[in-house]
Design a protein around this motif. Structure first.
Motif, PDB file in Angstrom:
ATOM      1  N   ARG A  80     -59.273 -47.257  34.251  1.00 52.96           N
ATOM      2  CA  ARG A  80     -58.033 -46.822  34.862  1.00 52.96           C
ATOM      3  C   ARG A  80     -58.013 -45.288  34.923  1.00 52.96           C
ATOM      4  N   ASP A  81     -57.220 -44.804  35.908  1.00 52.19           N
ATOM      5  CA  ASP A  81     -56.973 -43.364  35.952  1.00 52.19           C
ATOM      6  C   ASP A  81     -55.994 -42.989  34.853  1.00 52.19           C
ATOM      7  N   VAL A  82     -56.248 -41.834  34.241  1.00 52.19           N
ATOM      8  CA  VAL A  82     -55.312 -41.315  33.248  1.00 52.19           C
ATOM      9  C   VAL A  82     -54.028 -40.954  33.975  1.00 52.19           C
ATOM     10  N   PRO A  83     -52.861 -41.394  33.534  1.00 54.69           N
ATOM     11  CA  PRO A  83     -51.607 -41.124  34.229  1.00 54.69           C
ATOM     12  C   PRO A  83     -51.386 -39.625  34.425  1.00 54.69           C
ATOM     13  N   ALA A  84     -50.787 -39.318  35.586  1.00 54.17           N
ATOM     14  CA  ALA A  84     -50.534 -37.914  35.918  1.00 54.17           C
ATOM     15  C   ALA A  84     -49.592 -37.281  34.927  1.00 54.17           C
ATOM     16  N   ALA A  85     -48.655 -38.063  34.418  1.00 57.68           N
ATOM     17  CA  ALA A  85     -47.696 -37.496  33.460  1.00 57.68           C
ATOM     18  C   ALA A  85     -48.415 -36.928  32.242  1.00 57.68           C
ATOM     19  N   ALA A  86     -49.521 -37.608  31.818  1.00 58.20           N
ATOM     20  CA  ALA A  86     -50.278 -37.122  30.649  1.00 58.20           C
ATOM     21  C   ALA A  86     -50.903 -35.760  30.928  1.00 58.20           C
ATOM     22  N   ARG A  87     -51.302 -35.561  32.201  1.00 54.16           N
ATOM     23  CA  ARG A  87     -51.950 -34.295  32.530  1.00 54.16           C
ATOM     24  C   ARG A  87     -50.980 -33.116  32.438  1.00 54.16           C
ATOM     25  N   ALA A  88     -49.694 -33.425  32.591  1.00 56.86           N
ATOM     26  CA  ALA A  88     -48.733 -32.340  32.438  1.00 56.86           C
ATOM     27  C   ALA A  88     -48.756 -31.776  31.024  1.00 56.86           C
ATOM     28  N   VAL A  89     -49.172 -32.588  30.036  1.00 55.51           N
ATOM     29  CA  VAL A  89     -49.250 -32.145  28.635  1.00 55.51           C
ATOM     30  C   VAL A  89     -50.639 -31.580  28.319  1.00 55.51           C
ATOM     31  N   VAL A  90     -51.690 -32.326  28.750  1.00 52.52           N
ATOM     32  CA  VAL A  90     -53.076 -31.895  28.469  1.00 52.52           C
ATOM     33  C   VAL A  90     -53.838 -31.860  29.797  1.00 52.52           C
ATOM     34  N   PRO A  91     -53.757 -30.777  30.522  1.00 52.47           N
ATOM     35  CA  PRO A  91     -54.406 -30.705  31.839  1.00 52.47           C
ATOM     36  C   PRO A  91     -55.894 -30.997  31.786  1.00 52.47           C
ATOM     37  N   GLU A  92     -56.526 -30.755  30.626  1.00 49.61           N
ATOM     38  CA  GLU A  92     -57.965 -30.936  30.530  1.00 49.61           C
ATOM     39  C   GLU A  92     -58.354 -32.370  30.188  1.00 49.61           C
ATOM     40  N   ALA A  93     -57.409 -33.278  30.235  1.00 43.18           N
ATOM     41  CA  ALA A  93     -57.690 -34.684  29.905  1.00 43.18           C
ATOM     42  C   ALA A  93     -58.718 -35.258  30.890  1.00 43.18           C
ATOM     43  N   PRO A  94     -59.531 -36.233  30.402  1.00 41.59           N
ATOM     44  CA  PRO A  94     -60.507 -36.849  31.300  1.00 41.59           C
ATOM     45  C   PRO A  94     -59.809 -37.608  32.454  1.00 41.59           C
ATOM     46  N   GLN A  95     -60.540 -37.879  33.491  1.00 43.96           N
ATOM     47  CA  GLN A  95     -59.968 -38.516  34.681  1.00 43.96           C
ATOM     48  C   GLN A  95     -59.652 -39.995  34.435  1.00 43.96           C
ATOM     49  N   ARG A  96     -60.493 -40.651  33.645  1.00 41.35           N
ATOM     50  CA  ARG A  96     -60.350 -42.105  33.509  1.00 41.35           C
ATOM     51  C   ARG A  96     -60.482 -42.535  32.060  1.00 41.35           C
ATOM     52  N   TYR A  97     -60.052 -43.757  31.814  1.00 42.07           N
ATOM     53  CA  TYR A  97     -60.237 -44.376  30.499  1.00 42.07           C
ATOM     54  C   TYR A  97     -60.422 -45.872  30.716  1.00 42.07           C
ATOM     55  N   VAL A  98     -60.799 -46.579  29.684  1.00 39.85           N
ATOM     56  CA  VAL A  98     -60.994 -48.043  29.772  1.00 39.85           C
ATOM     57  C   VAL A  98     -59.795 -48.705  29.094  1.00 39.85           C
TER      58      VAL A  98
END
Length: 982
Positions: free
Chosen positions: A898-916
């Motif tokens: 799955r794609d990492v939710p956009a809301a999470a990127r607002a907190v950690v912009p460097e988060a990976p694109q996907r997860y299982v």
């Protein structure tokens, strides 16, 4: 009128040339050879020689006038006037008429020297005159048919002196007061310059070479100077040569002369004209000033009797009738030369022996010469001098060099002759020149050897003083074993360490067998040789005083007299134990009446006495000594009022290090552990330590530590590190002995300093260590291991306290402790046997073997027994397993990317694109909320995803915020705004 019948002479010569043209060539070649060779620059010498011979023939004083005006030279002289035989002699090559008498000329060729500067010489005398002319000779020869071609070929090179011409009587011009004058019109400017130079070189040497000359006037274009000879003073006419003195010009000269006739075998190799004149003479001369010879300022050549081309570096002028070779410029090598060389050597030795001033040693030649004749002269002169008694002895006699004894190192002594009774053959002052006389056979003895012989003398103190005065100035090193009489009647060898009488109270010297010089023998020389004036300070430096102290200390006898004397000397001298460290070993009475070393005692009333773990009286100096000598004197010998320091320099750090310090070998072992090992042991440049720390009573440490910190000397010994120079050349700072010892052995509330902390230390520190009221400042406390923060605490102490079951420590503070420990060097920490781990909100202690460090929070989900959250560095420090290295994890299969939710990127912009994403996630049968596998995030809950994102982004503190936003993305704005306040 042709008074000398020159026409007949010319007629005979021309007839001979006509009859034999070869004769003409022979005459021309012979004359040219003389003019260009032997006599090319001898015109002045030859004119002076003729003048001397003329005066000798007439038996009158020889006076010579040499006048150069423009390009004309006149040489006028007194003596026998010109006669027909003389004219014939002047006009005949190699056939001198001077066969009898004391004539200097020997070969009949000297007059040819005039042709070097003139083509028309003339000799004018009151009996008539004669002249010669190159032009007229050439014309006369050209008139002979058989010679015309030869004359044309030769040009001006004709035999000028073979054809004399008469001078009319009216043209004869002789200066007033003289009998004969030689007129030389000079050929050209070169001739004028040569004559000008030669006249400038006329000096007293000419009068020496031609002793018949009593006056020489040199007039150059009206500027005249006069050289005259004074009367002869005979100094000694006995022996091998007569010694004379005579004024020559403005300088007095001393001469040694001898003469005689050579035997036939000596003359056998000489030509006939010389064999029929067997007379010989030698003169050796130097200018003098009183009895001192002066340097000879002349070209360094042999005179025979006029200058030759044979060089010499003899310091005297040598004039002898040496035979000359065919060049007439060098001495011939034949038996007559060898004979005369020996005569010169005898005269030289007689001249040297005529002086009494040691300046005459400058005349002694070295063993080498400049060329063969000079070498022979050097050898002969040195042989003659070696056998000649000329060295003055103290008794007025003269010693031969081979009978002379020289003492090295005695040259500058005030009166070396004072040793004459010990050294036979010793010369007087000023003659101790081994570099000169030793080469002539003198014996050279070292002064130290002579000093050894002085022990045979039986002298009283005043006589020894006189001898010291005589030796003053001699080589001090060689006088090191000089005998010295002592006040107690003994005589010892060597002044070093002796005491010269001073102003010290004799009563203070009585307890010691001191070596005091007899008062009448005391001399400044002895001080320069190492003796010292008997002041209180010098007496204390005397090894015998120290030996006396050591003796009474070892004998357990009555030390009172020695102690009293030393204390009296110390009081008078003002020295301290810093000046003389051995004073600390002085036995003094303590308050119990027993003797103890000064450094072990304290002054009465010293505060430290109350802190000792011993009977204070055993460490207190007797009050009676304090009353008699005062506290400052006792302190000067090492008695203390507080704990003090011991100092040393350049100390090798090894097992043999010993300063009588408690547990000193333990400190050495610790320092050796801290510095790199090498083949060369480390060296401490400046060692300082506080001593007697082991005497402190356990409950007295607060007061003692306060005193140590307040005293600048002891404080420095504690807080300043010691610098160690290691075998690899590096310089390392290590804890001082005192700091190390206090850490190990001091006690505060029953605990060693590293186990206590300040009462206001950080809470986590207070939770582990024992809070105490600090008796010292923070800097001093930190040096001995007392800390305020967890980062400054000793790692070993922290691990030890963590392993103590009695310690009550929460899980949160345990994390703080382990975070600080993870930054420590594992190599410097011994791994613990027991480890404290979290247990809910509390903690518990388990064996280290049961502990596994979880270096990431997702490992804690496994519920491992003995799990300890921490870093890999902590696992290394504790020497326990790391979960990632010892536990195999097999995640359950499946899941969707799955794609990492956009809301999470607002907190950690460097988060990976996907997860299982998993519906359920397991490791074996253990349920998991999240996991990281090869940088891939696995999660089955939103909270698990939040934790995984926070961890991989290195922002673990954002996990709660991420969880809230993932559950309610619409609330992201408000939550982020609130996060500003975290």
């Amino acid at each position: 009128m042709d008074v000398f019948d020159t026409a007949s002479l010319r007629q005979r010569v021309l007839a001979a040339w006509s009859a034999s043209p070869a004769r003409f060539r022979e005459d021309a070649n012979a004359e040219e050879e003389l003019v260009r060779g032997a006599y090319r620059d001898r015109v002045i010498i030859e004119l002076a020689q003729n003048a001397a011979d003329a005066a000798a023939r007439a038996g009158v004083a020889a006076r010579l006038l040499l006048r150069l005006h423009g390009s004309s030279l006149i040489a006028a002289n007194t003596g026998a006037p010109l006669d027909a035989a003389g004219v014939e002699g002047l006009s005949t090559l190699r056939a001198s008429t001077k066969r009898t008498g004391a004539a200097v000329g020997r070969f009949g060729v000297g007059f040819a020297a005039v042709l070097g500067v003139s083509d028309a010489p003339a000799v004018l005398s009151r009996t008539g005159g004669v002249r010669w002319s190159r032009d007229e000779t050439r014309a006369a020869a050209a008139g002979i048919a058989s010679l015309a071609a030869e004359v044309q070929t030769r040009g001006a090179a004709v035999p000028v002196l073979r054809l004399p011409f008469a001078v009319p009587a009216e043209s004869v011009d002789v200066p007033d007061g003289y009998d004969t004058a030689v007129h030389l019109p000079l050929r050209d400017d070169d001739a004028v310059r040569l004559v000008h130079r030669l006249l400038g070189e006329v000096d007293a040497g000419l009068l020496l070479a031609l002793p018949a000359l009593t006056e020489v006037i040199v007039d150059v274009d009206g500027a005249a100077r006069t050289l005259d000879a004074g009367a002869v003073d005979v100094l000694d006419e006995h022996g091998d040569a007569a010694v004379l003195e005579r004024r020559l010009g403005e300088q007095r000269w001393r001469l040694a002369t001898s003469s005689g006739e050579a035997a036939g075998d000596v003359l056998a190799a000489r030509p006939f004209e010389e064999r029929i004149r067997p007379g010989w003479s030698v003169t050796v001369a130097v200018p003098v000033d009183g009895d001192k010879p002066q340097p000879v300022v002349r070209p360094a050549v042999i005179h025979a009797p006029t200058p030759t081309d044979d060089r010499t570096d003899l310091a005297a002028l040598v004039i002898a009738s040496f035979p000359l070779d065919s060049t007439r410029r060098r001495v011939a090598d034949d038996p007559l030369t060898e004979f005369l060389t020996e005569r010169v050597a005898a005269a030289y030795a007689a001249l040297v022996a005529s002086f009494t001033d040691p300046a005459v040693l400058e005349l002694i030649p070295g063993p080498l010469g400049t060329e063969p004749l000079d070498v022979a002269l050097h050898r002969a002169v040195r042989d003659a001098l070696g056998a000649t008694p000329f060295v003055p002895a103290p008794d007025g006699a003269r010693l031969r060099p081979r009978d002379t004894v020289l003492v090295e190192g005695l040259t500058a002594a005030a009166d070396p002759s004072a040793l004459a009774t010990v050294v036979a053959g010793l010369p007087v002052t000023g003659w101790l020149h081994a570099d000169v006389l030793a080469g002539l056979g003198a014996t050279v003895r070292p002064l130290a050897e002579v000093v050894d012989d002085l022990t045979r003398l039986d002298l009283d103190a005043e006589q020894w003083h006189t001898l010291y005065t005589a030796l003053d100035g001699a080589d001090l090193e060689s006088l090191g074993a000089l005998p010295v009489p002592l006040a107690d009647g003994r005589t010892v060898r060597g002044p070093r360490g002796l005491l010269l009488p001073g102003d010290v109270d004799p009563a203070l010297l009585e307890p010691f067998a001191l070596r005091v010089v007899a008062p009448a023998a005391a001399h400044p020389l002895l001080r320069r040789l190492g003796a010292t004036t008997a002041s209180a300070a010098s007496v204390l430096r005397d090894p015998l005083v120290r030996a006396g102290v050591a003796e009474v200390a070892a004998a357990d006898g009555e030390a009172g007299p020695v102690a009293d004397a030393v204390l009296g000397l110390v009081a008078e001298a003002g020295v301290t134990v810093d000046d003389e460290p051995w004073l600390a070993e002085l036995p003094l009475r303590d308050a119990t009446g027993a003797d103890a070393q000064a450094r072990e005692l304290f002054l009465p009333g010293s505060p430290v006495l109350a802190a000792l773990d011993a009977d204070p009286d055993e460490y207190t100096v007797d009050a009676e000594l304090v009353d008699r000598f005062g506290p400052s004197t006792l302190a000067a010998v090492g008695v203390r009022s507080s704990l003090d320091t011991v100092r040393d320099a350049d100390v090798v750090l090894d097992a043999d290090l010993w300063h009588d310090l408690d547990d000193e070998d333990g400190w050495v072992a610790e320092v050796q552990r801290l510095v790199p090992s090498a083949d060369v042991p480390p060296v401490i440049s400046d060692f300082v330590a506080v001593r007697d720390l082991d005497l402190v009573r356990a409950d007295a440490w607060p007061q003692v530590l306060a005193a140590l910190a307040a005293d600048p000397q002891t404080r420095s010994a504690v807080v300043e590190p010691v610098f160690v120079l290691t075998g690899d050349g590096s310089r390392r700072a290590v804890p001082s002995y005192a700091a190390w010892w206090l850490k190990q052995h001091a006690r505060l509330d029953g605990h060693a300093p590293p186990y206590v902390c300040a009462a206001d230390a950080d809470p986590v520190v207070r939770a582990l260590l024992h809070p105490v009221a600090l008796p010292v400042d923070d800097a001093f406390a930190a040096t001995i291991g007392i800390v305020r923060s967890i980062g400054d605490a000793d790692a070993g102490v922290l691990l030890e306290r963590l392993a103590d079951d009695t310690v009550d420590l929460g899980a949160a503070r345990l994390g703080q402790v382990y975070a600080a420990l993870a930054e420590r060097d594992p190599a410097a920490v011994d791994p613990p046997s027991f480890v404290r781990i979290p247990d809910g909100v509390g903690t518990r202690v388990v064996p280290a073997a049961d502990v596994v460090v979880c270096a990431a929070p997702y490992w804690l989900q496994l519920g491992l027994p003995g799990a300890l959250p921490g870093s890999a560095e902590l696992a290394d420090l504790l020497d326990v397993d790391l979960a990632a290295e010892t536990v195999d994890v097999h995640l359950s299969p499946g899941g969707h990317v799955r794609d990492v939710p956009a809301a999470a990127r607002a907190v950690v912009p460097e988060a990976p694109q996907r997860y299982v994403e998993h519906d359920d996630l397991y490791a074996g049968d253990v349920p998991l909320a999240w996991w990281i596998d090869d940088d891939t995030i696995h999660a089955c809950t939103l909270d698990g995803l939040a934790r995984a994102l926070a961890w991989v982004c290195g922002q673990w503190d954002k996990r709660w915020l991420l969880g809230e936003i993932l559950r309610d993305p619409a609330a992201a704005g408000a939550l982020l705004t609130e996060d500003v306040f975290t």
